[in-house]
Design a protein around this motif. Structure first.
Motif, mmCIF file in Angstrom:
data_model
loop_
_atom_site.group_PDB
_atom_site.id
_atom_site.type_symbol
_atom_site.label_atom_id
_atom_site.label_comp_id
_atom_site.label_asym_id
_atom_site.label_seq_id
_atom_site.Cartn_x
_atom_site.Cartn_y
_atom_site.Cartn_z
ATOM 1 N N PHE A 40 -26.191 6.384 5.882
ATOM 2 C CA PHE A 40 -25.610 5.582 4.797
ATOM 3 C C PHE A 40 -24.092 5.702 4.778
ATOM 4 C CE2 PHE A 40 -24.262 4.920 0.382
ATOM 5 C CZ PHE A 40 -24.730 3.622 0.204
ATOM 6 N N ARG A 41 -23.567 6.891 5.052
ATOM 7 C CA ARG A 41 -22.115 7.060 5.106
ATOM 8 C C ARG A 41 -21.501 6.177 6.187
ATOM 9 N NH1 ARG A 41 -22.254 13.015 5.493
ATOM 10 N NH2 ARG A 41 -23.407 13.463 3.624
ATOM 11 N N CYS A 43 -22.962 3.180 7.483
ATOM 12 C CA CYS A 43 -23.130 1.731 7.330
ATOM 13 C C CYS A 43 -22.911 1.212 5.917
ATOM 14 C CB CYS A 43 -24.495 1.302 7.846
ATOM 15 S SG CYS A 43 -25.884 1.907 6.896
ATOM 16 N N GLN A 44 -22.947 2.065 4.906
ATOM 17 C CA GLN A 44 -22.673 1.677 3.518
ATOM 18 C C GLN A 44 -23.622 0.605 2.972
ATOM 19 O OE1 GLN A 44 -20.274 3.300 1.540
ATOM 20 N NE2 GLN A 44 -20.309 4.669 3.288
ATOM 21 N N CYS A 45 -24.805 0.492 3.550
ATOM 22 C CA CYS A 45 -25.805 -0.463 3.062
ATOM 23 C C CYS A 45 -27.143 0.257 3.015
ATOM 24 C CB CYS A 45 -25.884 -1.676 3.979
ATOM 25 S SG CYS A 45 -27.213 -2.816 3.514
ATOM 26 N N LYS A 46 -27.715 0.337 1.816
ATOM 27 C CA LYS A 46 -28.949 1.105 1.629
ATOM 28 C C LYS A 46 -30.094 0.602 2.508
ATOM 29 C CE LYS A 46 -32.193 2.701 -1.814
ATOM 30 N NZ LYS A 46 -32.924 2.352 -3.008
#
Length: 195
Positions: A40-41, A43-46
């Motif tokens: 997540f760190r 790609c920043q997309c859940k």
């Protein structure tokens, strides 16, 4: 990380190598959140992070013979997730370029006909791919992706654990995604040759 590796025994490792689902679920429960946070760190997309994390666990299960000790699970998952994330973003860029090119060359009058043909064609392909899945994976995928049931609802209706539902959905999604990516690649290739 050391507390997680202590929780696994050599018996767990042996059972995992033999393909034991309960041991896989135990490993999944121990490392999922940690791997997910790392992805997540990046790609920043859940949704994308969940997909990549699940794929890393699938790779772990497929290549379980490569894990030689209890401390090897997290490094394998971390490296696999990192490679998958990079690959995912490369494919995403190619898809975005393809969509931009398609949009540029798209003709307004073709839209309704093409959309109807594409929809029927994709439904047919999805139906064929689903039929190739094992029955439980097929059922879980249909209930979640096509009928909108949550993991919890599926677990209750099918008499499965939530982790089993998640694993079935993850494996089914991988197979479907791989087959659809091959088809998409073929379409891109054909479009680049003929258009």
């Amino acid at each position: 990380m050391t507390t997680k590796s202590i929780a696994l025994t050599h018996e767990d490792l042996a059972r995992f190598e033999a393909g034991d689902q309960r041991t896989f679920s135990k490993i999944f429960d121990l490392y999922y959140e940690l791997v997910f946070q790392k992805v997540f760190r990046f790609c920043q997309c859940k949704e994308e992070a969940e997909e990549i994390t699940q794929e890393a666990f699938i790779q772990l299960f497929i290549h379980r013979d490569k894990i030689k000790d209890c401390e090897g699970f997290f490094p394998y998952l971390y490296i696999t997730a990192k490679r998958l994330a990079i690959s995912f973003y490369r494919k995403k860029i190619v898809r975005q370029e393809y969509q931009a090119q398609l949009k540029k060359n798209w003709q307004e009058q073709d839209q309704p006909i093409d959309a109807a043909l594409d929809g029927k064609y994709l439904k047919g392909i999805l139906s064929e791919v689903l039929e190739e899945l094992p029955p439980q994976q097929q059922m879980v995928y249909r209930m979640n992706k096509l009928e909108g049931y949550s993991y919890q609802d599926i677990a209750e209706k099918a008499g499965l654990s939530k982790n089993t539902v998640r694993n079935h959905l993850s494996l089914a999604s991988k197979v479907i995604r791989l087959k659809l990516e091959k088809i998409l690649f073929s379409v891109i290739l054909i479009c680049s040759i003929f258009f």
